[in-house]
Write an enzyme that holds these catalytic residues in place. Structure first.
Site, PDB file in Angstrom:
ATOM      1  CB  THR A 195      -0.926   0.021   1.233  1.00  0.00           C
ATOM      2  OG1 THR A 195      -1.986   0.913   0.976  1.00  0.00           O
ATOM      3  CG2 THR A 195      -0.200   0.462   2.478  1.00  0.00           C
TER       4      THR A 195
ATOM      5  CB  SER B 124      -0.627   4.802  -8.597  1.00  0.00           C
ATOM      6  OG  SER B 124      -0.974   5.710  -9.622  1.00  0.00           O
TER       7      SER B 124
ATOM      8  CB  CYS C 187       4.853   1.808  -6.021  1.00  0.00           C
ATOM      9  SG  CYS C 187       4.782   0.488  -4.788  1.00  0.00           S
TER      10      CYS C 187
ATOM     11  CB  THR D 229       1.021   2.138  -5.119  1.00  0.00           C
ATOM     12  OG1 THR D 229       1.885   1.944  -3.997  1.00  0.00           O
ATOM     13  CG2 THR D 229       0.128   3.342  -4.873  1.00  0.00           C
TER      14      THR D 229
END
Length: 179
Positions: free
Chosen positions: A6, A162, A165, A168
């Site tokens: 996350t 996002s 990663c 994410t």
């Protein structure tokens, strides 16, 4: 098998605080189990925002404990965080939890870890989780070079994280508090 992965980001400016989290839950290193998890929520009559990174069940345990601390200390975020960190560090059960939480009100952003750390960033920007470094870097750059409000900086920074990663995604939950 642990479920994790996350990014949580908090940004504070002179008008308030924004916290944003993505929705991806990853099992192990290869499988995305959920795209729309809610990892950022309000606590204590919508006066505090909290987000988590790490094992989901462990994080819920920490949220419950932190909310009890907020009630005990009448919503005093810093005192509640310090007491929570002390419990986390000294309690045999809590020490085994594999999660990290970030909490914020309109004045403070705090990262609470199982080592007993309570960290308040100097610049009003903090991030945790697998994409935290990317989101933090983007947010600091935007804070220093634009006049964007905290919520917009948080949103744009998470979009950047996002894209970089793999843990994410771009299903965000954004919560804000005004001063």
């Amino acid at each position: 098998m642990e479920m994790r992965g996350t990014t949580i980001l908090a940004v504070k400016d002179d008008k308030g605080t924004a916290m944003i989290g993505d929705g991806q839950v990853t099992m192990g290193q290869a499988v995305v189990m959920k795209h729309s998890a809610v990892k950022v929520r309000t606590l204590y009559n919508d006066q505090v925002i909290a987000g988590f990174a790490g094992a989901t069940a462990d994080a819920f345990t920490l949220f419950e404990r932190f909310e009890k601390k907020l009630k005990t200390y009448s919503g005093n975020l810093v005192r509640s965080a310090v007491e929570m960190a002390t419990d986390w560090r000294t309690d045999k059960f809590l020490r085994k939890l594999e999660a990290m939480i970030m909490v914020a009100d309109a004045e403070h952003i705090l990262i609470i870890s199982g080592n007993g750390d309570v960290i308040e960033p100097d610049d009003g920007v903090a991030a945790i989780g697998s994409g935290g470094s990317y989101a933090l870097s983007a947010a600091r750059a935007l804070m220093r070079n634009t006049d964007m409000p905290a919520a917009d900086i948080a949103q744009k920074s998470m979009e950047i994280a996002s894209e970089i990663c793999v843990y994410t995604n771009d299903h965000f939950v954004l919560k804000t508090l005004e001063k």
